[in-house]
Each structure stands twice: as structure tokens, then as C-alpha cells.
Design an enzyme around this catalytic site. Sequence first.
Site, PDB file in Angstrom:
ATOM      1  N   TYR A   1       0.855  -1.198   0.000  1.00 33.57           N
ATOM      2  CA  TYR A   1       0.000   0.000   0.000  1.00 33.57           C
ATOM      3  C   TYR A   1       0.884   1.239   0.000  1.00 33.57           C
ATOM      4  CZ  TYR A   1       0.312  -0.320   5.221  1.00 33.57           C
ATOM      5  OH  TYR A   1       0.725  -0.421   6.531  1.00 33.57           O
ATOM      6  N   CYS A   2       0.361   2.295  -0.608  1.00 41.22           N
ATOM      7  CA  CYS A   2       1.094   3.552  -0.805  1.00 41.22           C
ATOM      8  C   CYS A   2       2.500   3.304  -1.358  1.00 41.22           C
ATOM      9  CB  CYS A   2       1.173   4.348   0.502  1.00 41.22           C
ATOM     10  SG  CYS A   2       1.551   6.103   0.258  1.00 41.22           S
ATOM     11  N   PRO A   3       2.584   2.631  -2.524  1.00 42.42           N
ATOM     12  CA  PRO A   3       3.899   2.306  -3.085  1.00 42.42           C
ATOM     13  C   PRO A   3       4.637   3.553  -3.580  1.00 42.42           C
ATOM     14  CG  PRO A   3       2.171   1.789  -4.668  1.00 42.42           C
ATOM     15  CD  PRO A   3       1.476   2.192  -3.400  1.00 42.42           C
TER      16      PRO A   3
END
Length: 274
Positions: A144-146
Site C-alpha cells: 500500500y502507498c507504493p
Amino acid sequence: MESLLTQTKWRFIDQSISAKTASPLESFAMDDTLCHLVGQQLGKPTIRTWVHNDSVVLGIQDHRLPYVEAGMNELCANGYNPIVRNSGGLAVVLDSGVLNVSVIVSEQQPISINRAFEVMVEFIKAIFPELQDKIEAFEIVGSYCPGSYDLSIGGQKFAGISQRRMKNGVAVQIYLCVEGSGSERAELIKKFYQISLQNEQTKFKYPTITPHVMASLQQLTGQQITVEDVNLRIQQLLLEWDDQLEIMPLQQDEVELYSYYLTRIFKRNESLLR
């Protein structure tokens, strides 16, 4: 890069306990305040640690998901308080096992975006010298949130970095998944996106979460390292760099500026949720 960290006189603000029950919006207001103070040379470069209880911080793009209300309701049903930050980035999980660190420096001399990220990478490696040869910085697909400066060990992400710039100040922020299960946090965000998208096609490409690519430092090291341990490591490292380290919360003359930024950020958040 090294000189920026080791040849600077620092101020340390520890909110690893005091911020737990506060809204994460208060932390964003705090970093805006510190950006202003440090950027305008009204205060020393500052490192701040902060922890918030079960919250999910959404980005602007997350709030544009077609069924975001249903997704936010799912987060609430799982005991997480969703908030929306008025900036880039995507959903991240904050809880008592996640330590957030902000490094705030002045941009009186220009600091490139990549250099600011690298400063945080070097700082984390200095905190964990026994892991510095294992820590890598590149995008972990499926997290997540790469981002390009995801921090990982053996391909499993334990931290993500962002930055904010204003008033000639730069705040580089990192979330460190220290305790618990990284994959369980990822499962929560995976379900949020599934419910918020419901298979609709969108112009913006949201991440397809693969939970097993995320882990905590406890899981990666096999040691019972805690948020408190990491917070103490940070303070000890800063004392090695600066034996006159200021360990000091906001002072009375700084609180008025904080109140201004706090009011502004809450108003912006209210407008996003209308």
C-alpha cells in the site's frame, strides 16, 4: 548527505506517547508548523517521532474512489478512524505498532526531492546499523502507498517515505511498521480498495495489494523490537551527533503558529468530506 545529518544541531520532539489519542491531522499541522519555523530559521532543524492509535490516512486520490464512503465505513467497522490528508500519496495504516518519524530541515540551500528522500534512507540505516546492508530502497509492487523509496528487507516492505515542502522548510516523513503484522495491515487496505472500487474502472490506477509483500521489523528480524526501542535508538543517535541536543516540545511562542495550521488543516479536511 551525511553532513546534513551529522553536522547539524538538532531539536528532538517526542510525541510517541502524547499523540496516540489525537487525530493524525494534528501531526500534519505540527509538521507544517515546524516547516515554517525551521524554513524561516526561527528554530533548529527538528526530528519528531509520533504514534497514533488505529487510523487510516487516505490521500486525495483515495477520496475520489467511486464507493469511498462504503470503504470508509468498512474501516470504521474494523475499529480504524479514516481521515483524508490534503496531499498526495495513498492510504496508510497508523496504529500503536507503527512509529512515524519526521525530519525537518531548512531549504536555505536547495535540497532536491531525491536528496531529501536519501537523507531519510541514511537516517534509518544509521538507526539500524545491524540492518543497513539488508535495507533496500525501491518500489515494492503490491504494497500500500507504493513509492520509489519504499524500504524493504528481502523484498518485504516495512516503511514508506513522503515529504512536504513549505516556507523554505522540508519535512521528510516515514512510517515504520515496527510491531505486529505487516500483512494484516495490508489486508485491511486491500479490503478498503475492493469495497471502494467494486470493480469499476477508474482513470487513476489504484494499487492491487498483495499482503505478503509487507512485514514489520519484528517479523523481518525475528526479534521483539518495539516502538519504544526504536524511539530510544533515535534519541541516542541524535545525542551522539549533538551532545547539546534540545529535547523540547513546542514553546509558548510557537503554539500560536501551531493553532493557525491546526485550524487550517481541519477546515481543509472538513471541506474534503462534504
